[in-house]
Design an enzyme around this catalytic site. Sequence first.
Site, PDB file in Angstrom:
ATOM      1  N   CYS A   6       1.058  -1.177   0.018  1.00  0.00           N
ATOM      2  CA  CYS A   6      -0.243  -0.003   0.181  1.00  0.00           C
ATOM      3  C   CYS A   6       0.861   1.286   0.053  1.00  0.00           C
ATOM      4  CB  CYS A   6      -0.874   0.089   1.266  1.00  0.00           C
ATOM      5  SG  CYS A   6      -2.455   1.066   0.874  1.00  0.00           S
ATOM      6  N   HIS A  55      -3.403  -5.613   1.049  1.00  0.00           N
ATOM      7  CA  HIS A  55      -2.761  -6.147   2.292  1.00  0.00           C
ATOM      8  C   HIS A  55      -2.930  -7.392   2.670  1.00  0.00           C
ATOM      9  CE1 HIS A  55      -2.591  -1.895   3.771  1.00  0.00           C
ATOM     10  NE2 HIS A  55      -3.582  -1.592   3.055  1.00  0.00           N
ATOM     11  N   GLU A  61      -0.937  -8.750   5.018  1.00  0.00           N
ATOM     12  CA  GLU A  61      -0.835  -8.930   6.495  1.00  0.00           C
ATOM     13  C   GLU A  61      -2.077  -8.992   7.137  1.00  0.00           C
ATOM     14  OE1 GLU A  61      -0.537  -6.447   4.805  1.00  0.00           O
ATOM     15  OE2 GLU A  61      -0.811  -4.415   5.937  1.00  0.00           O
TER      16      GLU A  61
END
Lengths: 87, 217
Positions: free
Chosen positions: B86, B194, B196
């Site tokens: 990002c 994302h 994560e």
Amino acid sequence: MSTFHARVLVHLRPSVLDPAGEATKAAANKLGIEGISMLRIGKVIDLEIKASSENDAKKRLELLSDRLLANPVIEDWTLELTQAHSL
Amino acid sequence: MTIGIVVFPGSNCDRDVRWALEGCLKIPTRFLWHETTDLSGLEALVLPGGFSYGDYLRCGAIARFAPVLQSLCHFASCGGKVLGICNGFQILTELGLLPGALTRNKNLHFICQSSSLTISNSQSDWLKNIKNKKSIELPIAHGEGRYQCSEDTFKKLQDEGSIALQYLNNPNGSIADIAGITNKEKNIFGLMPHPERACDPLLGSVDGVEILKSLLQ
């Protein structure tokens, strides 16, 4: 040494879509302002710089505009330079 | 086998990345404050999401000058793996480590949703463990994720097999549905989604696991 006023105008390259400009253009139409065929939004950066000559100021401001104020991948810039006063 | 996570003023996914790497994958991490230049003992680096330096001027424009990124450039030039997520992807383009730029979403909205992606290049280490999947699900959360580049750059990305991830349902107007790219050497990977936030079944997807694991491959 002289102080120079500089104004750097940063705008998206013509090939890059400007959705904020499009949205503003649509709002202008809703306001009843007719005839706007193009509206694109850019940035204005005003600064003052001390330099020995206009050429010296210009050189540094061109580097600044190219390397930091604008991203040449998506943006163009123009520089306006005026002498403020001598020290 | 420690992974460095860069922390800028304004980063807000640094702890998410630590949680995913340490909590879910048992991989040790070290936070790297933006002023540090010491990357000793690190296997790979992550530039996390957020709003580095308030994203003033342009996303990632100020972060580019952080001391830690001068070390990161050296690390990457020696073949070290760097993952930019990002805002991290935006920073990598501002640094010139990846081509192109990320611009305002076409619909002007900050888009926060799950996103279906196809794996465009399964040759790089980053995605080879999930290459057999038809599509993966990763969350996106950005206002400026519309990938832009010149036609020449796009052709180069294609020729070098550097387009890594593409949206199935392009949410932001990126050219060619691009969600993530690598450099030519494939050691640098930048993506808007994302991974994560997709490492625990409770969060609805574990498709981010293999991407983060590949930091050590």
